[in-house]
Design an enzyme around this catalytic site. Structure first.
Site, mmCIF file in Angstrom:
data_model
loop_
_atom_site.group_PDB
_atom_site.id
_atom_site.type_symbol
_atom_site.label_atom_id
_atom_site.label_comp_id
_atom_site.label_asym_id
_atom_site.label_seq_id
_atom_site.Cartn_x
_atom_site.Cartn_y
_atom_site.Cartn_z
ATOM 1 N N CYS A 163 -1.835 9.584 -5.256
ATOM 2 C CA CYS A 163 -2.204 9.669 -3.847
ATOM 3 C C CYS A 163 -1.837 10.986 -3.168
ATOM 4 O O CYS A 163 -2.707 11.700 -2.667
ATOM 5 C CB CYS A 163 -1.612 8.496 -3.080
ATOM 6 S SG CYS A 163 0.111 8.162 -3.439
ATOM 7 N N LYS A 174 -3.979 4.747 -12.669
ATOM 8 C CA LYS A 174 -3.268 5.631 -11.748
ATOM 9 C C LYS A 174 -2.015 6.202 -12.423
ATOM 10 O O LYS A 174 -1.365 5.508 -13.198
ATOM 11 C CB LYS A 174 -2.864 4.807 -10.513
ATOM 12 C CG LYS A 174 -1.969 5.498 -9.505
ATOM 13 C CD LYS A 174 -1.656 4.525 -8.385
ATOM 14 C CE LYS A 174 -0.690 5.109 -7.366
ATOM 15 N NZ LYS A 174 -0.388 4.159 -6.276
ATOM 16 N N ASP A 214 -7.959 4.363 -1.294
ATOM 17 C CA ASP A 214 -6.637 4.494 -1.901
ATOM 18 C C ASP A 214 -6.461 3.445 -2.994
ATOM 19 O O ASP A 214 -6.459 2.249 -2.711
ATOM 20 C CB ASP A 214 -5.575 4.312 -0.814
ATOM 21 C CG ASP A 214 -4.194 4.780 -1.230
ATOM 22 O OD1 ASP A 214 -3.922 4.804 -2.443
ATOM 23 O OD2 ASP A 214 -3.387 5.114 -0.358
ATOM 24 N N ASP A 215 -6.325 3.892 -4.245
ATOM 25 C CA ASP A 215 -6.142 3.002 -5.401
ATOM 26 C C ASP A 215 -7.407 2.233 -5.773
ATOM 27 O O ASP A 215 -7.331 1.190 -6.423
ATOM 28 C CB ASP A 215 -5.002 1.993 -5.172
ATOM 29 C CG ASP A 215 -3.625 2.597 -5.319
ATOM 30 O OD1 ASP A 215 -3.528 3.817 -5.499
ATOM 31 O OD2 ASP A 215 -2.632 1.843 -5.231
ATOM 32 N N HIS A 263 -4.776 -0.049 -1.404
ATOM 33 C CA HIS A 263 -3.407 0.182 -1.869
ATOM 34 C C HIS A 263 -2.528 -1.031 -1.540
ATOM 35 O O HIS A 263 -2.787 -1.754 -0.570
ATOM 36 C CB HIS A 263 -2.866 1.421 -1.162
ATOM 37 C CG HIS A 263 -1.579 1.961 -1.707
ATOM 38 N ND1 HIS A 263 -0.353 1.410 -1.398
ATOM 39 C CD2 HIS A 263 -1.327 3.020 -2.517
ATOM 40 C CE1 HIS A 263 0.601 2.108 -1.994
ATOM 41 N NE2 HIS A 263 0.040 3.089 -2.693
ATOM 42 N N ARG A 299 -4.478 13.958 -1.854
ATOM 43 C CA ARG A 299 -4.629 14.308 -0.432
ATOM 44 C C ARG A 299 -4.389 15.800 -0.203
ATOM 45 O O ARG A 299 -5.094 16.442 0.570
ATOM 46 C CB ARG A 299 -3.676 13.463 0.407
ATOM 47 C CG ARG A 299 -4.180 12.053 0.596
ATOM 48 C CD ARG A 299 -3.109 11.092 1.122
ATOM 49 N NE ARG A 299 -3.727 9.829 1.474
ATOM 50 C CZ ARG A 299 -4.185 8.934 0.597
ATOM 51 N NH1 ARG A 299 -4.071 9.164 -0.692
ATOM 52 N NH2 ARG A 299 -4.755 7.815 1.001
ATOM 53 N N ASP A 328 -8.608 8.194 -4.302
ATOM 54 C CA ASP A 328 -7.534 9.143 -4.609
ATOM 55 C C ASP A 328 -6.978 9.035 -6.019
ATOM 56 O O ASP A 328 -6.294 9.934 -6.492
ATOM 57 C CB ASP A 328 -6.396 9.012 -3.595
ATOM 58 C CG ASP A 328 -5.663 7.684 -3.669
ATOM 59 O OD1 ASP A 328 -6.148 6.751 -4.332
ATOM 60 O OD2 ASP A 328 -4.596 7.563 -3.037
ATOM 61 N N ASN A 329 -7.230 7.946 -6.707
ATOM 62 C CA ASN A 329 -6.822 7.797 -8.112
ATOM 63 C C ASN A 329 -7.499 6.568 -8.680
ATOM 64 O O ASN A 329 -8.247 5.878 -7.978
ATOM 65 C CB ASN A 329 -5.292 7.691 -8.254
ATOM 66 C CG ASN A 329 -4.610 6.760 -7.291
ATOM 67 O OD1 ASN A 329 -3.844 7.196 -6.434
ATOM 68 N ND2 ASN A 329 -4.883 5.465 -7.402
ATOM 69 N N HIS A 358 0.317 11.197 4.500
ATOM 70 C CA HIS A 358 1.029 11.227 3.218
ATOM 71 C C HIS A 358 1.085 12.598 2.559
ATOM 72 O O HIS A 358 1.067 12.706 1.321
ATOM 73 C CB HIS A 358 0.444 10.187 2.258
ATOM 74 C CG HIS A 358 1.500 9.545 1.390
ATOM 75 N ND1 HIS A 358 1.195 8.839 0.248
ATOM 76 C CD2 HIS A 358 2.856 9.527 1.496
ATOM 77 C CE1 HIS A 358 2.307 8.397 -0.308
ATOM 78 N NE2 HIS A 358 3.331 8.802 0.427
ATOM 79 N N LYS A 385 -4.211 7.269 6.632
ATOM 80 C CA LYS A 385 -2.994 7.601 5.895
ATOM 81 C C LYS A 385 -2.901 9.109 5.677
ATOM 82 O O LYS A 385 -3.780 9.704 5.073
ATOM 83 C CB LYS A 385 -3.016 6.852 4.560
ATOM 84 C CG LYS A 385 -1.812 7.097 3.661
ATOM 85 C CD LYS A 385 -1.942 6.245 2.396
ATOM 86 C CE LYS A 385 -0.819 6.528 1.408
ATOM 87 N NZ LYS A 385 -0.926 5.684 0.192
#
Length: 537
Positions: A70, A367, A32-33, A218, A74, A324-325, A131, A129
């Protein structure tokens, strides 16, 4: 000699045929991130030996793409359709039934990787996570996962953190529950329970599919002090030098083409030498915490691999690792550095724009955005029994996207993607199986790849990429020659541009995308910097 070679050839075919009949286990790991250059095998100075080893003994994707954010990523990963089609065109806000692409949770016109793989005989599990909705039936235990330990939306690392909330198979647990390890750290917790769920699959004698969705790295960036201390002071040379060093390392690795020039730095980021000593120390500490979080992420993946080896299933397990990004520049240059002890469970630390610039090397933007820095991700595939040894350590340059994961899992598991599910008509798959690329073959992608997030938009069709920020005009790049997006060919290639614009507009309508009514003021207008890079003026 010819007879011996022939017998060896036949034996190899028999072994391959025997293996082909066996369904591999599959683990999809989502960071994540995490920026494109944040792993050692993608140019980073942060030690990530476990991920580096998976890459060295597997395949690295150089053109793997996410959706720039994010929740949409997902949604696309879980369903194999674009996030708008899955009901999460933006984030978690529900715009109501009149806006089906913006319901803020997975809809019933899509199926999840768990629902599909379960129908193929897999034991399905997820940790981490979620989300993509925590209501209206959109929870892991109601979307095909046999077992799950999940956080609705992340936002913590420690069990005593202010946002810590976890659900075990649908039951909310107290953070000090006896069913959780004492003084847990989420990065380790997700791996711990992932292995527990794998044990249940092995007991049931089923192949397993584990979706391991980390919240690292993240914000709020939090890591044990002993880990952060290893990196403190290592970033006092500043973000410009770090970016240059990562760029040079990526060229040395053969990851990027040396002809791709490093874009000019964001003009709104101050020069490191202009900062006070106190500012330098603060920014150094922010980056040290970030590095510690990534280092712990890598260590947990090492624990996962070791656990698979102890259980004798590593060689038969496909591991796909992506992010995710791109790197996170929120909420701007200052980032955040809050709390009595930044990095602990009660603090709030954001990386900030200066370091995010380095995290996304060699690209620009971050992002949220659809230029390469915002949508490019590391992509590692490991499968000892399925990837030919001749492919170990190789780079795979074919473009791939997060929507391809569903199609890949369907292919690997011999599953059948449904046309209807529980009385609902299901949308066709949008992605393409990446399995042929494991062996260096063409994946035969039939359609372009599309993006839209917050009005930022793009389409990639072969070597051509059409892209624009919400406030910009369309730009056209040959990303095989110019992936750092410095030479806009829109006016030079009007016919190509026109065709891509038409394809994008058709897709935009088809998936139900809508105009986004907000512009993020913390971001910047890069037109001037890009123009200077192109013309030298």
């Amino acid at each position: 000699m010819k007879k011996i070679k022939y017998l060896l050839f036949v034996a190899t075919l028999v072994a391959q045929a025997s293996f082909a009949q066996k369904k591999p286990n599959v683990i999809v790991i989502l960071a994540d991130d995490l920026g494109y250059s944040d792993l050692g095998c993608y140019g980073s100075e942060i030690p990530t030996p476990n991920l580096d080893k998976l890459a060295q003994n597997g395949v690295r994707l150089t053109n793997f793409y996410n959706t720039a954010r994010c929740c949409p990523t997902r949604a696309a990963l879980l369903t194999g359709v674009y996030s708008h089609q899955a009901g999460i065109g933006h984030m978690m806000e529900d715009k109501g039934a009149d806006h089906p692409a913006y319901r803020g949770h997975l809809n019933e016109k899509s199926v999840t990787i768990a629902e599909v793989m379960k129908s193929a005989g897999y034991f399905t599990a997820m940790t981490g996570k979620w989300h993509v909705g925590q209501g209206a039936g959109t929870v892991p235990w109601k979307r095909g996962f046999d077992k799950s330990l999940n956080a609705p939306a992340g936002g913590f690392y420690y069990g005593d953190g202010k946002n810590a909330k976890v659900f075990l198979n649908g039951e909310e647990l107290a953070n000090d529950s006896e069913r959780l390890p004492k003084n847990w750290y989420s990065t380790d917790l997700w791996t711990d329970f992932g292995l527990r769920f794998i044990d249940e699959a092995l007991t049931e004698k089923k192949p397993f599919m584990l979706y391991l969705a980390h919240n690292a790295p993240h914000f709020p960036l939090q890591a044990p002090e002993e880990d952060t201390a290893k990196f403190r002071g290592k970033y006092l040379n500043g973000w410009e030098k770090l970016r240059q060093e990562r760029y040079a390392q990526q060229i040395s690795l053969g990851l990027i083409d040396p002809s791709w020039k490093l874009p000019p730095a964001n003009p709104k980021i101050p020069k490191w030498d202009s900062l006070s000593e106190a500012e330098k120390k603060r920014y150094d500490d922010m980056m040290a915490i970030y590095a510690a979080v990534i280092s712990r992420l890598d260590r947990s993946i090492g624990d996962l691999v070791e656990g698979l080896k102890k259980r004798g299933v590593f060689d038969d397990t496909v591991i796909l690792f992506v992010s995710d990004n791109g790197g996170n520049a929120e909420p701007g240059m200052e980032g955040r550095y809050e709390g009595d002890q930044p990095g602990n469970a009660q603090s709030t630390v954001f990386l900030g724009q200066g370091w995010a610039e380095a995290a996304c090397s060699p690209f620009w933007s971050y992002k949220h955005h659809t230029h390469e820095g915002g949508i490019s991700s590391p992509g590692i595939i490991s499968w000892p029994n399925g990837i030919p040894a001749s492919r170990n350590g190789k780079f795979e340059k074919q473009p791939a996207h997060i929507i391809d994961i569903m199609a890949t899992l369907v292919d690997l598991g011999g599953a059948k993607y449904p046309t209807t599910f529980e009385g609902q008509t299901i949308q066709p798959l949008e992605g393409t199986s990446l399995k042929p690329a494991f062996a260096g073959k063409s994946i035969n992608r039939k359609n372009p790849i599309f993006w839209e997030h917050e009005g930022n938009r793009a389409i990639r069709d072969g070597k051509w990429k059409l892209v624009a920020e919400k406030t910009e005009k369309w730009q056209l790049y040959d990303v095989e020659k110019d992936r750092t997006e410095l030479n806009d060919l829109f006016d030079e290639q009007p016919e190509i541009a026109k065709k891509l614009v038409a394809k994008y507009e058709e897709w935009y309508k088809r998936v139900g995308a809508e105009e986004f009514d907000k512009t993020f003021k913390w971001f910047y207008d890069y037109d001037k910097a890009k123009q200077e890079a192109r013309t030298g003026n």
